[in-house]
Design an enzyme around this catalytic site. Structure first.
Site, PDB file in Angstrom:
ATOM      1  N   GLU A  71       0.823  -1.217   0.000  1.00 14.48           N
ATOM      2  CA  GLU A  71       0.000   0.000   0.000  1.00 14.48           C
ATOM      3  C   GLU A  71       0.858   1.269   0.000  1.00 14.48           C
ATOM      4  OE1 GLU A  71      -3.001   0.146   3.089  1.00 14.48           O
ATOM      5  OE2 GLU A  71      -3.506   2.220   2.604  1.00 14.48           O
ATOM      6  N   LYS A 248      -6.954  -0.633  11.855  1.00 11.90           N
ATOM      7  CA  LYS A 248      -6.349  -0.972  10.563  1.00 11.90           C
ATOM      8  C   LYS A 248      -5.123  -0.081  10.351  1.00 11.90           C
ATOM      9  CE  LYS A 248      -5.719  -0.941   5.918  1.00 11.90           C
ATOM     10  NZ  LYS A 248      -4.819  -0.059   5.145  1.00 11.90           N
ATOM     11  N   ASP A 264       4.061 -14.575  11.419  1.00 13.84           N
ATOM     12  CA  ASP A 264       2.679 -14.935  11.111  1.00 13.84           C
ATOM     13  C   ASP A 264       1.764 -13.750  11.412  1.00 13.84           C
ATOM     14  OD1 ASP A 264       0.100 -15.943  11.056  1.00 13.84           O
ATOM     15  OD2 ASP A 264       0.652 -17.861  11.966  1.00 13.84           O
ATOM     16  N   HIS A 361      -2.031  10.742   0.892  1.00 12.83           N
ATOM     17  CA  HIS A 361      -2.158   9.413   0.298  1.00 12.83           C
ATOM     18  C   HIS A 361      -2.284   9.502  -1.217  1.00 12.83           C
ATOM     19  CE1 HIS A 361      -3.122   5.152   0.306  1.00 12.83           C
ATOM     20  NE2 HIS A 361      -4.105   5.420  -0.531  1.00 12.83           N
TER      21      HIS A 361
END
Ligand code: NAD
Length: 403
Positions: A71, A248, A264, A361
């Site tokens: 991202e 998030k 993991d 962004h």
């Protein structure tokens, strides 16, 4: 910097050796034999960009943070916010507890009180035998299986479920396979001793007995910004819809380190989200308060990682990234993850409460949109420039409309 300059700089810092730089320059891992060992039905590697976040000083130590992520703008935001903190504050971290949890389920026990009494009476012997026969490697490293606790769970049909929690210190491993082996070993003696039936054995990813904290302190903020960030934090604490997106954003800082170091990330994600819901309502995993020019951020959650085990030692890029962090233990890696997650969260909250998330962004994401729209290499900068100008005009129009 150009990519070539980045390598020179990282080598000069000691973050990469010449050999590691050469490995990355020539495209990293290509060995299909290794892929065949890692997973099944292999047809190739899926490549994710590997970047480095800069400006981080965690517990007084300068760090170059490897981040594997697709991202746009995560690495830029982390580095920019870390610079802000570096110049005006501190990042401290700590580990609280060392034990991971294994679960042994007995779906229906005839007599819970009798079952509990028998298992607890045999606890010392059970721990001794499992440490001797299964976890001796951990015991030799100062860890091992340390405790058993019994939980009673009422079932909807009125019967009783018993769950044994097995607590073990996995040292520098994540410990999933080790604790699963421990639980499966204990199944036999428990069934024989109690006459009850074990249904299943598996670790829990909600590891509230092994938590990681990070604390960011930032001085010299103007009141307006400090209070806005505090309000944004309250929003994420009270509203699960906002909490999901806040968390998030925190994991935007954590997952890329987990991927880069071969850890993991599904396990950590599961643990962080479950811990965020421990009060019965899903909440923010971070908290920001502002008082008298000082903004304080707090993160606490399980981040159970390994510097051994899984593919951490087998995947050469993971090994390179672990070397880059110059860490001595898994606990240290998990503290770095917490620190980067909290700083990433700060960057997002600052943007959200000032210019908005789109400005930073989209400025970077425009590159992807341009390529996706089919621009050729020489056309890319031209299209980007036009798109950005159109986008800014659009924004100005919108602002004007909004009054
Ligand atoms: P592992 O099975 O590779 O075992 C780690 C090994 O490292 C052990 O044999 C241990 O003896 C050895 N070791 C060497 N030095 C050590 C040190 N300093 N400290 C501790 N051990 C040391 O790895 P693991 O950590 O038991 O399990 C991790 C793997 O399990 C991951 O690949 C994960 O994806 C997977 N897994 C996860 C879940 C889950 O999260 N729900 C479930 C099952 C499996």
């Amino acid at each position: 910097m150009s990519r070539e300059d980045r390598f020179d700089y990282l080598e000069a810092l000691g973050a990469l050796t010449a050999e590691e730089a050469r490995y990355l320059k020539t495209g990293g891992l290509k060995d299909m034999g290794l892929a065949e060992k890692f997973v099944e039905n292999v047809i190739g590697y899926f490549q994710v960009p590997l970047g480095v976040a800069t400006n981080f000083v965690v517990d007084g130590r300068d760090l170059v943070i490897p981040m594997a992520v697709e991202e746009t703008s995560i690495i830029a935001a982390a580095s920019k916010t870390a610079k802000w903190v570096r110049e005006n504050g501190t990042i401290r971290t700590e580990s609280v507890g060392k034990q991971i949890i294994g679960q042994i389920q007995l779906a229906q026990v005839a007599d819970f009180a009798r079952f509990e009494k028998m298992v607890l009476a045999a606890k010392t012997e059970l721990l001794r035998s499992v440490n001797r026969d299964v976890a001796h490697g951990l015991v030799a490293r100062g860890g091992g299986v340390e405790d058993l606790q019994i939980r009673q769970i009422e079932r909807p049909d009125g019967k009783t479920m018993a769950v044994i929690h097995v607590y073990a210190d996995p040292c520098d491993a994540m410990g999933a396979n080790i604790i699963n082996q421990v639980c499966e070993y204990l199944k036999g003696p428990i069934e024989q001793m109690t006459g009850e039936t074990v249904t299943m054995c598996i670790l829990s990813n909600l590891v509230d007995s092994k938590l990681t904290r990070a604390i960011v302190e930032l001085r010299g903020l103007d009141d307006e910004l400090g209070l806005k960030i505090q309000e944004a934090s309250l929003f994420a604490e009270l509203d699960p819809y906002r909490a999901a997106t806040n968390n998030k954003g925190v994991l935007n800082g954590i997952d890329p380190i987990l991927i880069a170091t071969g850890n993991d990330w599904r396990a950590v994600e599961a643990g962080v989200h479950a811990y965020a819901a421990r009060s019965g309502q899903y909440r923010s995993i971070t908290r920001w308060t502002y008082d008298d020019g000082i903004l304080t951020g707090f993160f606490e959650a399980p981040i159970v990682v390994g510097t051994v085990g899984g593919v951490t030692k087998l995947h050469p890029t993971a090994q390179l990234c672990l070397n880059m962090l110059e860490i001595e233990s898994a606990a240290e890696l998990s503290r770095i993850c917490a620190a980067v997650g909290l700083v990433q969260n700060l960057g997002a909250l600052k943007a959200l409460t000032t210019v908005g998330i789109i400005e930073g962004h989209m400025k970077l994401h425009i590159r992807n949109l341009t390529i996706g729209a089919g621009a050729s290499e020489p056309e890319v900068p031209l299209v980007q420039k036009t798109t950005r100008r159109d986008f800014e005009d659009d924004q100005a129009d919108q602002s004007a409309k909004c009054g």
